[in-house]
Design an enzyme around this catalytic site. Structure first.
Site, PDB file in Angstrom:
ATOM      1  N   HIS A  82     -10.513  80.310 -27.249  1.00  0.00           N
ATOM      2  CA  HIS A  82     -10.012  79.330 -28.223  1.00  0.00           C
ATOM      3  C   HIS A  82     -10.508  79.652 -29.631  1.00  0.00           C
ATOM      4  O   HIS A  82      -9.761  79.539 -30.603  1.00  0.00           O
ATOM      5  CB  HIS A  82     -10.405  77.908 -27.825  1.00  0.00           C
ATOM      6  CG  HIS A  82      -9.876  77.516 -26.468  1.00  0.00           C
ATOM      7  ND1 HIS A  82     -10.317  76.412 -25.795  1.00  0.00           N
ATOM      8  CD2 HIS A  82      -8.934  78.101 -25.668  1.00  0.00           C
ATOM      9  CE1 HIS A  82      -9.672  76.315 -24.629  1.00  0.00           C
ATOM     10  NE2 HIS A  82      -8.849  77.351 -24.531  1.00  0.00           N
ATOM     11  N   HIS A 245      -0.570  75.280 -24.966  1.00  0.00           N
ATOM     12  CA  HIS A 245      -1.939  75.763 -24.755  1.00  0.00           C
ATOM     13  C   HIS A 245      -1.939  77.183 -24.171  1.00  0.00           C
ATOM     14  O   HIS A 245      -2.820  77.991 -24.489  1.00  0.00           O
ATOM     15  CB  HIS A 245      -2.765  74.835 -23.863  1.00  0.00           C
ATOM     16  CG  HIS A 245      -4.198  75.254 -23.831  1.00  0.00           C
ATOM     17  ND1 HIS A 245      -5.075  74.979 -24.864  1.00  0.00           N
ATOM     18  CD2 HIS A 245      -4.879  76.031 -22.953  1.00  0.00           C
ATOM     19  CE1 HIS A 245      -6.242  75.546 -24.613  1.00  0.00           C
ATOM     20  NE2 HIS A 245      -6.161  76.196 -23.445  1.00  0.00           N
ATOM     21  N   ASP A 249      -3.935  80.247 -25.760  1.00  0.00           N
ATOM     22  CA  ASP A 249      -4.795  81.149 -24.980  1.00  0.00           C
ATOM     23  C   ASP A 249      -4.350  82.609 -25.133  1.00  0.00           C
ATOM     24  O   ASP A 249      -5.179  83.504 -25.296  1.00  0.00           O
ATOM     25  CB  ASP A 249      -4.722  80.799 -23.484  1.00  0.00           C
ATOM     26  CG  ASP A 249      -5.680  79.692 -23.086  1.00  0.00           C
ATOM     27  OD1 ASP A 249      -6.621  79.388 -23.840  1.00  0.00           O
ATOM     28  OD2 ASP A 249      -5.480  79.132 -21.989  1.00  0.00           O
ATOM     29  N   HIS A 272      -5.324  84.542 -18.361  1.00  0.00           N
ATOM     30  CA  HIS A 272      -6.331  85.422 -18.985  1.00  0.00           C
ATOM     31  C   HIS A 272      -6.390  86.795 -18.310  1.00  0.00           C
ATOM     32  O   HIS A 272      -6.446  87.826 -18.971  1.00  0.00           O
ATOM     33  CB  HIS A 272      -7.716  84.781 -18.916  1.00  0.00           C
ATOM     34  CG  HIS A 272      -7.789  83.448 -19.568  1.00  0.00           C
ATOM     35  ND1 HIS A 272      -7.431  83.250 -20.883  1.00  0.00           N
ATOM     36  CD2 HIS A 272      -8.155  82.240 -19.096  1.00  0.00           C
ATOM     37  CE1 HIS A 272      -7.591  81.969 -21.188  1.00  0.00           C
ATOM     38  NE2 HIS A 272      -8.029  81.338 -20.123  1.00  0.00           N
TER      39      HIS A 272
END
Ligand SMILES: [Zn+2]
Length: 311
Positions: A82, A245, A249, A272
């Site tokens: 973030h 979001h 990310d 991720h």
């Protein structure tokens, strides 16, 4: 010349780590040209510097974790994405981040608090050209088949654009926007992306806590969803906060390559780990990319020269 950027002054933040639940203090410091973003563990007997680059990503389960040389046994910093997203969104190149524990504080679960901190410290244009990593050939990373298929892709683009689609098969998430496109050149990162919070499902919380994850998570720093609805009393910040979001990310994950990208990123149910695999595929073949600077600002992608000075 499109210049590199750092902070004008030092700024600080205190909070708790989402996964560790530990209290942690951050001190964000200006840094010379070509430093990149460097985390410095100042709580250890000898401070350890961890520069953020493609080699330093050591773990991508639940969050992006870095360690020197990617060595999982070395001192680490978890949940950098973030803060990295905020740096990329504001066009910052160089920063030293002193940190007193092994996890970046979650603050409000989005990157808005980091944006506010960085903006308050002010921006300094530096006497060195900003270096972009330009994607020259399409690269892709895919996983699974049929219903479990997920993928992410980078393609050449004069700018930085992201398109993300989610599919959770969950009533509360499916009721919101499932796909978002965002172009960094729009200058709307702060308004359209930065406020989107991380999210978690109550059914996962017990499992995660038993594995020592999400110990600092609460409705103060995440959207919490049970089997049918969002539990936060004030609801969502955007109609499509979940997928936004995921864009937030991805911006942070991709910036861990060490330079802002010139590319179009498209993803379906990525995360991720896959974003990191995609960077590895990209860097695997030098023909896939090169580094570029812009001596003439007018040749840079539209909106990029204004990204940070527009504050
Ligand atoms: Zn996140």
């Amino acid at each position: 010349m499109l210049r590199q950027r750092t902070l004008k002054s030092i700024t600080r933040a205190v909070g708790v780590g989402l996964h560790s639940g530990q209290k942690v203090e951050l001190t964000l410091r200006p840094a010379p040209p070509d430093t990149g973003i460097v985390f410095r563990r100042v709580d250890l007997p000898q401070p350890v510097d961890i520069p953020v680059n493609s080699q330093s990503v050591a773990d991508t389960r639940m969050a992006t974790t870095i360690a020197p040389g990617g060595d999982p046994g070395a001192p680490k910093v978890q949940t950098i994405e973030h803060l990295m997203s905020a740096c990329c969104g504001l066009g910052l190149d160089n920063l030293v981040v002193d940190i007193t524990a092994d996890e970046v504080p979650i603050l409000d679960g989005s990157s808005a608090s980091f944006v506010y901190l960085l903006q308050s410290a002010g921006i300094e244009l530096q006497d060195a050209p900003k270096r972009f990593l330009r994607v020259k050939r399409p690269v892709e990373f895919r996983r699974g088949e049929g219903a479990s298929l997920s993928w992410c892709r980078l393609e050449p683009y004069h700018g930085f654009k992201l398109t993300f689609e989610i599919e959770f098969n969950h009533p509360a998430v499916d009721a919101t926007g499932q796909q978002v496109s965002f172009d960094m050149g729009s200058g709307r990162y702060k308004r359209d992306i930065a406020r989107a919070r991380t999210f978690g499902f109550t059914k996962d919380v017990e499992m995660m806590r038993s594995r020592g994850l999400s110990l600092g998570g609460s409705m103060d720093n995440a959207i919490v969803v049970d089997d049918s609805r969002v539990l936060n009393s004030d609801g969502l910040r955007y109609d499509d906060e979940f997928v936004k979001h995921k864009i937030l990310d991805a911006i942070g994950d991709l910036f861990s390559v060490g330079h802002p990208l010139l590319a179009s990123y498209t993803a379906y149910k990525s995360g991720h780990a896959m974003n990191n695999q995609l960077l590895r595929v990209l860097l695997d073949d030098p023909l896939n990319y090169d580094y570029v600077t812009f001596d003439d600002e007018s040749l840079a992608p539209a909106g990029f020269a204004e990204l940070a000075p527009a504050w």
